[in-house]
Design a protein around this motif. Structure first.
Motif, short mmCIF file in Angstrom:
data_model
loop_
_atom_site.label_atom_id
_atom_site.label_comp_id
_atom_site.label_asym_id
_atom_site.label_seq_id
_atom_site.Cartn_x
_atom_site.Cartn_y
_atom_site.Cartn_z
N UNK A 53 0.88 -1.29 -0.03
CA UNK A 53 0.02 -0.22 0.09
C UNK A 53 0.80 1.24 0.11
N UNK A 54 0.64 2.08 -0.82
CA UNK A 54 1.37 3.40 -0.98
C UNK A 54 0.65 4.38 -0.01
N UNK A 55 0.90 4.54 0.96
CA UNK A 55 0.37 5.33 2.05
C UNK A 55 1.34 6.25 2.84
N UNK A 56 1.28 7.69 2.68
CA UNK A 56 2.42 8.64 3.53
C UNK A 56 1.66 9.24 4.86
N UNK A 57 0.05 9.16 4.78
CA UNK A 57 -0.36 9.78 5.91
C UNK A 57 -1.56 8.88 6.46
N UNK A 58 -1.81 8.88 7.57
CA UNK A 58 -3.10 8.06 7.96
C UNK A 58 -4.32 8.35 7.51
N UNK A 59 -4.57 9.88 6.79
CA UNK A 59 -5.92 9.85 6.19
C UNK A 59 -5.78 9.33 4.81
#
Length: 85
Positions: A53-59
């Motif tokens: 998963x390409x996630x940089x922020x919790x949102x």
């Protein structure tokens, strides 16, 4: 429900996603990390990478489907009977 132990892997991602709207402090607490936001963020980042998963922020864990479910709390308009339109 607060996890009694620190979550990891898919369980961590699922819990973080479920609590993402409340912010990182609440998500960390609910996932068993208490006030240790730094460790929570590191573990979440690692779990997301493992799941590709390409996630940089919790949102970013909040999906469009989550938004629709939240917005869908309005009034239901429908006929009184199946034969009535």
């Amino acid at each position: 429900m607060v996890s009694p132990t620190q979550l990891h892997g898919t369980e961590l991602v699922d819990c973080a996603r479920a609590n993402a709207k409340q912010g990182i402090k609440i998500a960390a607490y609910q996932c068993g990390y208490g006030d240790d936001i730094k460790t929570f963020a590191q573990e979440l980042r690692q779990a997301c990478e493992t799941m590709n998963l390409k996630v940089k922020e919790l949102s970013e864990l909040i999906t469009d489907q989550d938004m629709i479910l939240t917005m869908g709390t309005g009034e239901i308009i429908a006929p009184d009977t199946a034969s009535e339109l």
